[in-house]
Design an enzyme around this catalytic site. Structure first.
Site: not given
Ligand code: NDP
Length: 260
Positions: A145, A158
């Site tokens: 990020s 974070y």
């Molecule tokens: P979402 O919240 O939409 O997605 C997060 C995903 O992570 C979900 O599919 C969730 O699935 C999964 N997840 C969370 N905890 C676990 C776990 N313990 N085991 C397995 N899977 C897990 O967020 P984004 O798509 O926006 O973010 C995806 C990535 O991008 C993250 O790493 C985030 O930090 C990063 N990011 C996001 C930004 C933004 O502005 N949105 C900017 C920069 C980076 P489930 O709950 O089904 O397990």
């Protein structure tokens, strides 16, 4: 010439995407499938990954990256699906919990952020490294990020976790030098996904909406997935170390153009 070397044949390549049940992970699974990969979609919410896997001809694997046994089951699924070989691992599972000053932050929020964003990446990487090695042409792509580059108020837990993601990525690249495994980080700025901000603010939709309020065209999950698929489809000798991607409206972490 009809013979194609296995390690460069996109049609038989296998990819794992963690956090594939929503946002960037789901979009990445779709983009990699469109690029010809057989994609294992890993996350905790099985209904979502099952629907996605059916849509893209991939495979759903229930996986909590904070749980050793669950990650071991993912490795077993990889061994089965890819004939022991894995070409691409996208460590995408992650997120932010809470928005508090260091002074007032909840230690448990910080622990949870480190567990999923850093230790989750570590667990999955360790478990899948043998299969990545066996492919003869592997890629570990960590979703970092801009929060891993710049600190901001009320983001301490974070930003610390995502700085760690960057540090681990760089360390891995050094340690795997000489092996047939590339190591990359894609670091997005503001991406408007359905759940990221909602999770951060504990389900407070108004607080989540305020993040993107008035921002003309934040990035979409598809924009980031497109970048990830591009990194994953470069020739085997081309390592994209890091790719920072922000919307035009975000010149810097604090410099976001808003039209209202
Ligand atoms: P979402 O919240 O939409 O997605 C997060 C995903 O992570 C979900 O599919 C969730 O699935 C999964 N997840 C969370 N905890 C676990 C776990 N313990 N085991 C397995 N899977 C897990 O967020 P984004 O798509 O926006 O973010 C995806 C990535 O991008 C993250 O790493 C985030 O930090 C990063 N990011 C996001 C930004 C933004 O502005 N949105 C900017 C920069 C980076 P489930 O709950 O089904 O397990």
């Amino acid at each position: 010439m009809t013979e194609t070397h296995h390690s460069t044949d996109q049609r038989t390549r296998t990819a794992v995407v963690t956090g594939a049940s929503s946002g960037i992970g789901a979009a990445t699974a779709r983009a990699l499938a469109a690029a010809g990969f057989h994609v294992l979609c890993a996350a905790r919410r099985t209904d979502r990954i099952e629907a996605l896997a059916e849509e893209i001809g991939g495979r759903a694997v229930a996986c909590d990256v904070t749980d050793d046994a669950s990650v071991a089951a993912l490795a077993a699924a990889v061994a089965e699906a890819g004939d022991g070989a894995l070409h691409v691992l996208v460590n995408n599972a992650g997120g932010a919990f809470g928005s508090d000053t260091v002074d007032e932050a909840d230690v448990e929020d910080w622990r949870a952020m480190y567990d999923v964003n850093v230790l989750g990446l570590l667990r999955v990487t360790q478990a899948l490294l043998p299969a990545l090695r066996a492919s003869g042409d592997g890629l570990i792509l960590n979703v970092g990020s801009t929060a891993g580059r710049v600190s901001y108020e009320k983001g301490g837990g974070y930003t610390a976790a995502k700085h760690a993601t960057k540090a681990v990525t760089q360390t891995l690249r050094l340690e795997l030098n000489g092996e047939p495994i590339r190591v990359s980080e894609v670091a997005p700025g503001m991406v408007h996904t359905e759940e990221f901000a909602l999770v951060r603010f504990g389900g407070d939709q108004a607080a989540a909406d305020a993040v993107y309020d008035g921002v003309p065209d934040p990035l979409s999950a598809d924009d980031v997935a497109d970048a990830i698929a591009w990194v994953a489809t470069r020739p085997a000798h081309v390592n994209i170390d890091e790719l920072v991607i922000k919307p035009r409206a975000q010149a810097a972490q604090h410099k976001v153009h808003r039209i209202r």
